[in-house]
Write a protein that holds these residues in place. Structure first.
Motif, PDB file in Angstrom:
ATOM      1  N   THR A 407       0.845  -1.194   0.000  1.00 31.47           N
ATOM      2  CA  THR A 407       0.000   0.000   0.000  1.00 31.47           C
ATOM      3  C   THR A 407       0.882   1.246   0.000  1.00 31.47           C
ATOM      4  N   ILE A 416       3.906   7.290   2.510  1.00 34.22           N
ATOM      5  CA  ILE A 416       4.054   6.190   3.458  1.00 34.22           C
ATOM      6  C   ILE A 416       3.753   4.886   2.721  1.00 34.22           C
ATOM      7  N   SER A 418       3.837   0.608   2.700  1.00 35.43           N
ATOM      8  CA  SER A 418       3.769  -0.521   3.630  1.00 35.43           C
ATOM      9  C   SER A 418       3.799  -1.829   2.860  1.00 35.43           C
ATOM     10  N   GLN A 420       2.853  -5.662   3.762  1.00 31.30           N
ATOM     11  CA  GLN A 420       2.219  -6.529   4.763  1.00 31.30           C
ATOM     12  C   GLN A 420       2.337  -7.990   4.330  1.00 31.30           C
ATOM     13  N   ILE A 468      11.906   4.085   8.812  1.00 30.66           N
ATOM     14  CA  ILE A 468      11.375   2.744   8.563  1.00 30.66           C
ATOM     15  C   ILE A 468      11.093   2.068   9.894  1.00 30.66           C
ATOM     16  N   VAL A 470       8.610  -1.457  11.880  1.00 30.16           N
ATOM     17  CA  VAL A 470       7.845  -2.690  11.714  1.00 30.16           C
ATOM     18  C   VAL A 470       6.755  -2.751  12.768  1.00 30.16           C
ATOM     19  N   GLU A 471       5.598  -3.296  12.362  1.00 26.71           N
ATOM     20  CA  GLU A 471       4.491  -3.584  13.274  1.00 26.71           C
ATOM     21  C   GLU A 471       4.210  -5.073  13.151  1.00 26.71           C
ATOM     22  N   SER A 472       4.311  -5.791  14.278  1.00 30.99           N
ATOM     23  CA  SER A 472       4.193  -7.240  14.177  1.00 30.99           C
ATOM     24  C   SER A 472       4.016  -7.866  15.544  1.00 30.99           C
ATOM     25  N   LYS A 479       4.214  -6.124   9.268  1.00 28.17           N
ATOM     26  CA  LYS A 479       3.941  -5.008   8.369  1.00 28.17           C
ATOM     27  C   LYS A 479       5.121  -4.048   8.453  1.00 28.17           C
ATOM     28  N   PHE A 480       5.933  -4.009   7.388  1.00 26.85           N
ATOM     29  CA  PHE A 480       7.068  -3.105   7.315  1.00 26.85           C
ATOM     30  C   PHE A 480       6.615  -1.837   6.588  1.00 26.85           C
ATOM     31  N   SER A 481       6.839  -0.690   7.217  1.00 23.05           N
ATOM     32  CA  SER A 481       6.454   0.599   6.635  1.00 23.05           C
ATOM     33  C   SER A 481       7.666   1.520   6.559  1.00 23.05           C
ATOM     34  N   THR A 483       8.832   5.715   5.029  1.00 19.96           N
ATOM     35  CA  THR A 483       8.402   6.988   4.463  1.00 19.96           C
ATOM     36  C   THR A 483       9.490   7.547   3.544  1.00 19.96           C
TER      37      THR A 483
END
Length: 486
Positions: A407, A416, A418, A420, A468, A470-472, A479-481, A483
């Motif tokens: 995304t 931004i 991402s 996933q 950069i 990560v949400e996990s 989910k690596f994001s 900007t």
């Protein structure tokens, strides 16, 4: 002042107010008795004005009007019963001018009451201003247009060490260090032309000989015709401010020196990594080539144990070559000059998918994406970044078939992105560790690689001024994001 002193002072003021009220009441009563029993003439009504003129010192704000009302009542009684006017005794034969004069005295009573009230208001304003001037820690000084001191508050005494008796009447230059004398001429010229001087930073000398930095604001005092007749000066001690500025300047200089040293160290380290990784490849190729040659020429003379050893050497050489190539890529990120151009993110993604087609088919992986924008960035770096995140998601897929979704959305002055996945995820305690070079969370037997892919991603993003993360959760995908500035 202590609480006891304040209570004592307040009690003393109340006693004075009571005495003044008795004096005014006695004065009004005396005038009234004089008017009723002595033939004093029509001018007796004017004496009530003297009682009203004492009211500014009473505590009530409108005491002048209250006293004027009382005086009006007594004056009217005097018009009727005073032997000097003789309304009762003379009947209708009262002289017209006597009534007129007594009515004029009533007008004078109320005019005096109004003027007294206005005087009281002005006096209270002046007292409040005087209280503010005396309570401030800043030096507030009045002066003439020639620079002669006319007023000197407590703040000036504390700041410069001179009492008001020592200062009033002197010229302002008695506070000037010798090297600042020329400033006074410019200051006086501006004041005489009606100009204000704001936040002028200079140095003044205390009575003890110490020089202190001050910030001075000087405003001309203008009369009703618009002519400057003097000036008010506010001086603030900025010694603490100057100390902080000097300390900050030293710290900034030290930080700049450290930053320059760190930058040079990083450049030297990157240069060393580049040279080392480049030069190490030649002997590694030699080791790899001669190991293969040894395996081919002497394979009939080697037993299974010898062939196994050659396999270990070949595998180690291959892993070393991969590691050196990754290190070379990492060191080149900073050295390579950025070339920002408009980049269609969807086109870059399609190129990556074509390049990874065989791996995607082998793992039966599916990749979906939302509409991706055209961004201004370095195409090669962006492609490397996106490909690393996709291959990372494919590698750590777990028991399920890999599914990856991309995304992109706008966030103020940045994009931004991402990535996933539905893989094995990462525990929160490893969120920082996974972006460090060669910090692996798994053995090579579990997952191949050198552990530098995410470090390369982080370096690419930060070089572009982005971030950069990560949400996990472990076992729940990641989910690596990142900007990128617009």
């Amino acid at each position: 002042m202590t609480i006891q002193e304040r209570l004592k002072s307040g009690s003393h003021a109340k006693n004075l107010d009571m005495i003044l009220l008795v004096v005014i009441s006695t004065l009004i009563g005396g005038i009234f008795v004089l008017d009723l029993f002595i033939k004093t003439g029509v001018a007796i009504g004017m004496l009530y004005v003297s009682a009203i003129m004492l009211t500014p010192y009473l505590p009530h704000a409108k005491s002048s009007f209250i006293v004027a009302g009382v005086c009006t009542v007594f004056a009217i009684i005097g018009i009727i019963y005073s032997p000097g006017v003789n309304v009762v005794y003379s009947g209708s034969t009262i002289a017209g001018n006597a009534v007129t004069n007594r009515l004029l005295s009533l007008f004078m009573i109320w005019a005096t009451a109004l003027l007294t009230y206005q005087y009281r208001q002005g006096m209270e304003v002046r007292l409040r201003l005087a209280s503010i001037v005396e309570s401030t820690h800043d030096a507030i000084i009045g002066q003439t247009l020639k620079g002669q001191v006319t007023s000197w508050n407590n703040g000036a005494e504390q700041m410069f060490g001179y009492s008001s008796q020592e200062s009033i009447g002197q010229f302002m230059t008695f506070l000037f260090p010798p090297d600042r004398m020329a400033e006074e001429k410019d200051i006086l010229e501006k004041l005489q032309s009606g100009k204000q001087i704001q936040n002028f930073e200079t140095v003044r000398r205390r009575k003890d000989g110490q020089d202190i930095p001050v910030s001075v604001t000087i405003s001309p005092i203008i009369d009703r015709w618009g002519n400057p007749i003097g000036a008010s000066k506010i001086a603030r001690n900025i010694s603490r401010q100057k100390e902080m500025e000097n300390l900050l300047a030293v710290q900034n200089l030290t930080l700049a020196h450290h930053a320059a040293s760190l930058k040079q160290s990083n450049e030297d380290l990157e240069q060393f990594a580049y040279i080392a990784s480049h030069d190490l490849q030649e002997p590694l190729r030699t080791i790899h080539g001669f190991t293969q040659l040894l395996a081919e020429r002497y394979k009939d003379q080697l037993d299974d144990r010898g062939k196994e050893f050659i396999g270990f050497v070949t595998d180690g050489a291959n892993r070393m070559q991969t590691l050196i190539q990754d290190l070379l890529k990492y060191s080149r990120i900073q050295a390579r000059e950025l070339n920002p151009v408009p980049v269609n993110a969807e086109e870059v993604l399609n190129e990556i998918l074509e390049h990874l087609r065989m791996a995607l088919e082998d793992q039966q992986a599916s990749i979906t994406h939302d509409p991706l924008p055209i961004i201004l960035t370095d195409r090669s770096h962006f492609q490397h970044l996106l490909q690393n995140l996709i291959t990372n998601a494919m590698k750590f897929h777990g028991p399920n078939r890999p599914h990856i979704h991309l995304t992109a959305k706008e966030g103020g002055n940045e994009w931004i992105f991402s990535v996933q996945d539905n893989g094995i995820g990462v525990g929160p305690e490893y969120f920082e560790r996974i972006f460090l070079p060669f910090k692996r969370l798994h053995t090579r037997e579990e997952y191949v690689g050198t552990g530098i892919g995410l470090a390369i991603c982080k370096k690419i993003v930060e070089r572009r001024g982005g971030r950069i993360w990560v949400e996990s959760e472990s076992g729940a995908g990641a989910k690596f994001s990142f900007t990128l500035p617009k």
